[in-house]
Design a protein around this motif. Structure first.
Motif, PDB file in Angstrom:
ATOM      1  N   THR A 223       0.847  -1.190   0.000  1.00 48.16           N
ATOM      2  CA  THR A 223       0.000   0.000   0.000  1.00 48.16           C
ATOM      3  C   THR A 223       0.882   1.239   0.000  1.00 48.16           C
ATOM      4  N   GLU A 224       0.262   2.384  -0.209  1.00 47.54           N
ATOM      5  CA  GLU A 224       1.013   3.631  -0.256  1.00 47.54           C
ATOM      6  C   GLU A 224       1.392   4.125   1.134  1.00 47.54           C
ATOM      7  N   GLU A 225       0.580   3.789   2.144  1.00 54.14           N
ATOM      8  CA  GLU A 225       0.864   4.224   3.499  1.00 54.14           C
ATOM      9  C   GLU A 225       0.597   3.087   4.467  1.00 54.14           C
ATOM     10  N   SER A 226       1.295   3.107   5.587  1.00 52.80           N
ATOM     11  CA  SER A 226       1.181   2.034   6.561  1.00 52.80           C
ATOM     12  C   SER A 226      -0.110   2.150   7.364  1.00 52.80           C
ATOM     13  N   GLY A 227      -0.696   0.998   7.687  1.00 53.46           N
ATOM     14  CA  GLY A 227      -1.866   0.961   8.551  1.00 53.46           C
ATOM     15  C   GLY A 227      -3.173   0.911   7.799  1.00 53.46           C
ATOM     16  N   VAL A 228      -4.251   0.598   8.539  1.00 51.21           N
ATOM     17  CA  VAL A 228      -5.597   0.570   7.971  1.00 51.21           C
ATOM     18  C   VAL A 228      -6.447   1.630   8.674  1.00 51.21           C
ATOM     19  N   GLU A 275      -6.540 -15.619   7.177  1.00 47.17           N
ATOM     20  CA  GLU A 275      -6.429 -14.673   8.295  1.00 47.17           C
ATOM     21  C   GLU A 275      -5.750 -13.416   7.774  1.00 47.17           C
ATOM     22  N   ILE A 276      -6.388 -12.267   7.971  1.00 43.46           N
ATOM     23  CA  ILE A 276      -5.855 -10.983   7.529  1.00 43.46           C
ATOM     24  C   ILE A 276      -5.121 -10.332   8.697  1.00 43.46           C
ATOM     25  N   LEU A 277      -3.856 -10.015   8.495  1.00 42.28           N
ATOM     26  CA  LEU A 277      -3.096  -9.247   9.472  1.00 42.28           C
ATOM     27  C   LEU A 277      -3.129  -7.784   9.084  1.00 42.28           C
ATOM     28  N   VAL A 278      -3.590  -6.945   9.990  1.00 39.74           N
ATOM     29  CA  VAL A 278      -3.583  -5.510   9.716  1.00 39.74           C
ATOM     30  C   VAL A 278      -2.380  -4.890  10.402  1.00 39.74           C
ATOM     31  N   ASN A 279      -1.750  -3.954   9.712  1.00 42.40           N
ATOM     32  CA  ASN A 279      -0.505  -3.349  10.160  1.00 42.40           C
ATOM     33  C   ASN A 279      -0.804  -2.233  11.166  1.00 42.40           C
ATOM     34  N   ASN A 280      -1.316  -2.633  12.324  1.00 41.74           N
ATOM     35  CA  ASN A 280      -1.701  -1.682  13.374  1.00 41.74           C
ATOM     36  C   ASN A 280      -1.358  -2.262  14.742  1.00 41.74           C
ATOM     37  N   GLU A 281      -1.204  -1.381  15.730  1.00 44.18           N
ATOM     38  CA  GLU A 281      -0.958  -1.835  17.096  1.00 44.18           C
ATOM     39  C   GLU A 281      -2.203  -1.768  17.967  1.00 44.18           C
ATOM     40  N   THR A 282      -3.248  -1.082  17.513  1.00 46.03           N
ATOM     41  CA  THR A 282      -4.472  -0.969  18.305  1.00 46.03           C
ATOM     42  C   THR A 282      -5.174  -2.319  18.397  1.00 46.03           C
ATOM     43  N   TYR A 283      -5.551  -2.693  19.599  1.00 47.10           N
ATOM     44  CA  TYR A 283      -6.219  -3.973  19.829  1.00 47.10           C
ATOM     45  C   TYR A 283      -7.446  -4.095  18.930  1.00 47.10           C
ATOM     46  N   PHE A 292     -13.248 -15.382   6.733  1.00 45.75           N
ATOM     47  CA  PHE A 292     -11.899 -14.946   7.062  1.00 45.75           C
ATOM     48  C   PHE A 292     -11.878 -14.498   8.515  1.00 45.75           C
ATOM     49  N   SER A 293     -10.677 -14.297   9.041  1.00 45.33           N
ATOM     50  CA  SER A 293     -10.516 -13.686  10.352  1.00 45.33           C
ATOM     51  C   SER A 293      -9.457 -12.601  10.242  1.00 45.33           C
ATOM     52  N   THR A 294      -9.398 -11.719  11.246  1.00 45.02           N
ATOM     53  CA  THR A 294      -8.455 -10.604  11.219  1.00 45.02           C
ATOM     54  C   THR A 294      -7.811 -10.458  12.587  1.00 45.02           C
ATOM     55  N   ALA A 295      -6.626  -9.840  12.614  1.00 47.58           N
ATOM     56  CA  ALA A 295      -5.945  -9.554  13.867  1.00 47.58           C
ATOM     57  C   ALA A 295      -4.979  -8.394  13.658  1.00 47.58           C
ATOM     58  N   ALA A 296      -4.864  -7.540  14.669  1.00 43.22           N
ATOM     59  CA  ALA A 296      -3.893  -6.452  14.654  1.00 43.22           C
ATOM     60  C   ALA A 296      -2.525  -7.027  14.972  1.00 43.22           C
ATOM     61  N   ALA A 297      -1.645  -7.037  13.978  1.00 40.73           N
ATOM     62  CA  ALA A 297      -0.387  -7.779  14.095  1.00 40.73           C
ATOM     63  C   ALA A 297       0.579  -7.181  15.101  1.00 40.73           C
ATOM     64  N   ASP A 298       0.495  -5.876  15.363  1.00 44.22           N
ATOM     65  CA  ASP A 298       1.485  -5.229  16.218  1.00 44.22           C
ATOM     66  C   ASP A 298       1.014  -5.057  17.660  1.00 44.22           C
ATOM     67  N   TRP A 301      -1.243  -8.195  22.299  1.00 44.12           N
ATOM     68  CA  TRP A 301      -2.078  -9.393  22.421  1.00 44.12           C
ATOM     69  C   TRP A 301      -2.317 -10.049  21.055  1.00 44.12           C
ATOM     70  N   ALA A 302      -1.403  -9.808  20.118  1.00 45.38           N
ATOM     71  CA  ALA A 302      -1.588 -10.341  18.763  1.00 45.38           C
ATOM     72  C   ALA A 302      -1.684 -11.860  18.752  1.00 45.38           C
ATOM     73  N   ASN A 303      -0.909 -12.549  19.560  1.00 43.21           N
ATOM     74  CA  ASN A 303      -0.978 -14.013  19.607  1.00 43.21           C
ATOM     75  C   ASN A 303      -2.393 -14.470  19.959  1.00 43.21           C
ATOM     76  N   TYR A 304      -2.947 -13.875  21.012  1.00 38.48           N
ATOM     77  CA  TYR A 304      -4.311 -14.218  21.427  1.00 38.48           C
ATOM     78  C   TYR A 304      -5.318 -13.856  20.331  1.00 38.48           C
ATOM     79  N   LEU A 305      -5.206 -12.656  19.794  1.00 37.18           N
ATOM     80  CA  LEU A 305      -6.150 -12.216  18.766  1.00 37.18           C
ATOM     81  C   LEU A 305      -6.138 -13.167  17.570  1.00 37.18           C
ATOM     82  N   PHE A 306      -4.946 -13.540  17.123  1.00 39.59           N
ATOM     83  CA  PHE A 306      -4.824 -14.423  15.966  1.00 39.59           C
ATOM     84  C   PHE A 306      -5.552 -15.739  16.211  1.00 39.59           C
TER      85      PHE A 306
END
Length: 470
Positions: A223-228, A275-283, A292-298, A301-306
Motif C-alpha cells: 500500500t502507499e501508506e502504513s496501517g488501515v 487470516e488478515i493481518l492488519v498493520n496496526n498496534e491498536t487492539y 476470514f478472520s483478522t488480527a492487529a499484528a502489532d 495481544w496479537a498471539n491471542y487475537l490471531f
C-alpha cells in the motif's frame, strides 16, 4: 542450514503445484447479498475459474459438521446429485442483527468456491430456519463452460510465500495469511509477523498436535501508506483490502467488506482459510466462519487475537464472553445455538458436549459468576474511558493484563476450575446461554482452548486434511 530449509520448502512447494495439477479447477461464484433486518435478497454477479486448481481433498467434498448460519450445496443440474457442500456464515448475517438494519437496506459482496464440475450444476444457498434446520433461500445455475465465465484472471500481482509447507494442498489444510496496510518497505515486517503468529498457532492445542496437517502461505499487496483505517479516531487509509476498525460501530471490530478485493488477491495462493493481518498496534480483530478472520499484528495481544479470531473463522466457535459490548443486538428467545461451544441448556440430559461431562457434574455448573461480573463491570468502565480519551495503547495492554490476572486469581481456587459442565454466561448473554468450561480462549485472554472447543477444531481439521497423509 537456512539454505537447506529454503531448498526443502521450495521442493515442497513444487510438489504441491505438481500434485494440484491433477485436481479439478477452482470455481468461484461471486454474488450480492442484500436486505435488512426482515428481508434479504441474492443476485448473481459473476462466475470465475480461478488460476489455481482446487486445493481441497476430493474424497471429502460433503460437509456433515452442521456448522454455520448458511450452507452451500452444489448439485448436478440434471440428476440433483449432491457434489459438494460447506457450512459458512456471512458479514450480512451479523449486520442484519444491528440497529442500523432495522431502518435501512445494505448490500454485501459474497463468494462461494467449489471444485469445477464436469457438467452444469445448481448452486444452492441454504439458511437456518426457526427450527435450526437448513432450508434453501437462493439457487443459481452455473455452467462452467458458459461464454460469460471468466477464465483468465490477470497475472499474479505478487507471489505467495511458503511459511509452512508440509505436503500437497489436497492432503492438507491450507491457511493463507494476508497482509493489509503494509507498504513495500513493510514487506519484511509482514512476513516476520506471519511467521511469528503461525508459529504461535501451532503451539496451541489441538493445532499443535496437528501441525503437520497444515500448509501456511503468506501474501500481501503493498500500500502507499502504513496501517488501515480507524474512522472513530479520524484515521483513514486506502488499504488494498479495505480492512478497517469500527465495523458496525464497535471500536475493536476489524473486518473488510470488500470481498472482491480479498478474493481477487487470495486466488493466487492455495487456500481454504484466510487470516488478515492488519498493520496496526491498536487492539482489534474479527472472525466470520468460513470467510476470514483478522488480527492487529502489532498489538501486545496479537498471539491471542490471531488464535481467538481464527477459532471463529476455522471452527465456527462462539464467543463465550458476555460482559464486553458488541455490535449486534442481543436478547430475545434463547434458541439453541448451532455453535459447538454454546448451549441454551433446554435439555441438560442431552447436553451437546455430554461426552466430556463426568457423572455427577451439576448442570448448570456453579462458578463465581457474581464476583466475576462485579470485577468485569469495573474493568469495562475503565476500558471505555481509556478508549474515549484515546490513551496510548500501552495503557490498554496493561489493563488487559491486570484483568486476566484478576480472573485467574478468582477462578484458581474454585473446585470446578477445570470441570467440563455448563457455566452460565456465554454468547454475549449473562443468562440463558452456557459455555463448557470456566475459562477458554473463547471466553477471556487465557492461553488454551477448552476440551469442547479443541474437539470442534479437530473435527474441521479432519474435514480438510487427508488421513493417509497423517
Amino acid at each position: 542450514m537456512l539454505r537447506s530449509l529454503i531448498s526443502l520448502l521450495a521442493l515442497c512447494a513444487c510438489a504441491c503445484v505438481s500434485a494440484l495439477a491433477a485436481q479439478p479447477a477452482t470455481v468461484r461464484l461471486d454474488y450480492l447479498h442484500s436486505g435488512n433486518a426482515l428481508d434479504e435478497h441474492y443476485a448473481m454477479e459473476r462466475v470465475v475459474i480461478e488460476p489455481l486448481p482446487w486445493p481441497g481433498n476430493m474424497a471429502q467434498t460433503i460437509d456433515t459438521t452442521n456448522r454455520g448460519n448458511n450452507l452451500v450445496e452444489v448439485v448436478d443440474a440434471k440428476t440433483g446429485k449432491l457434489l459438494y457442500s460447506r457450512g459458512f456464515s456471512t458479514v450480512f448475517a451479523e449486520w442484519r442483527s444491528t440497529e442500523e438494519a432495522a431502518h435501512m437496506n445494505r448490500g454485501f459482496q459474497e463468494s462461494v468456491r467449489f471444485p469445477r464440475p464436469e457438467q452444469p450444476v445448481r448452486v444452492r444457498i441454504l439458511k437456518r430456519d426457526e427450527r435450526n434446520l437448513f432450508s434453501v433461500v437462493w439457487t443459481a445455475d452455473v455452467d462452467p463452460d458458459a461464454m460469460d465465465v471468466i477464465r483468465k484472471p490477470p497475472p499474479a500481482p505478487v507471489k505467495p510465500i511458503g511459511i509452512r509447507v508440509n505436503g500437497p494442498s489436497e492432503d492438507k489444510v491450507d491457511l493463507l495469511i494476508v497482509g493489509d496496510g503494509y507498504t513495500q518497505a513493510d514487506m519484511k515486517k509482514f512476513e516476520a509477523a506471519a511467521r511469528r503468529l503461525a508459529d504461535h498457532l501451532f503451539q496451541v492445542s489441538p493445532f499443535k498436535e496437528r501441525a503437520q496437517d497444515f500448509n501456511v502461505w503468506a501474501l500481501a499487496l503493498p500500500t502507499e501508506e502504513s496501517g488501515v483505517s480507524r474512522p472513530s479516531t479520524g484515521v483513514h487509509h486506502a488499504s488494498k483490502l479495505g480492512a478497517r476498525y469500527d465495523i458496525f460501530g464497535s471500536e475493536r471490530y476489524v473486518l473488510t467488506t470488500d470481498n472482491r478485493a480479498l478474493r481477487e488477491l487470495a486466488q493466487y495462493a492455495p487456500y481454504e482459510f484466510i487470516e488478515i493481518l492488519v498493520n496496526n498496534e491498536t487492539y482489534g480483530g474479527g472472525g466470520i466462519f468460513g470467510q476470514f478472520s483478522t488480527a492487529a499484528a502489532d498489538n501486545d495481544w496479537a498471539n491471542y487475537l490471531f488464535v481467538h479470531e481464527f477459532g471463529h473463522h476455522f471452527a465456527g466457535l462462539a464467543d463465550e464472553y458476555y460482559t464486553s459490548p458488541v455490535a449486534y443486538a442481543t436478547g430475545g428467545a434463547r434458541r439453541e445455538p448451532w455453535e459447538p461451544n454454546a448451549t441454551a441448556l433446554h435439555d441438560p440430559a442431552n447436553l451437546k458436549w455430554k461426552k466430556f461431562v463426568k457423572d455427577g457434574t451439576p448442570l448448570p455448573t456453579p462458578w463465581p459468576k457474581q464476583a466475576y461480573e462485579t470485577a468485569s463491570r469495573a474493568y469495562q468502565k475503565e476500558r471505555a474511558a481509556l478508549r474515549a480519551a484515546n490513551r496510548p495503547e500501552a495503557e490498554m495492554n496493561t489493563l488487559f493484563r491486570r484483568d486476566l490476572a484478576q480472573s485467574n486469581a478468582l477462578f484458581s481456587p474454585d473446585p470446578h476450575r477445570h470441570t467440563v459442565g455448563a457455566f452460565e454466561g456465554a454468547n454475549y448473554e449473562a443468562t440463558g446461554y452456557y459455555r463448557p468450561e470456566m475459562q477458554c480462549i473463547m471466553f477471556d485472554r487465557s492461553d488454551a482452548f477448552c476440551s469442547v472447543c479443541a474437539d470442534a477444531i479437530t473435527t474441521i481439521i479432519d474435514l480438510y486434511s487427508h488421513p493417509a497423509s497423517r
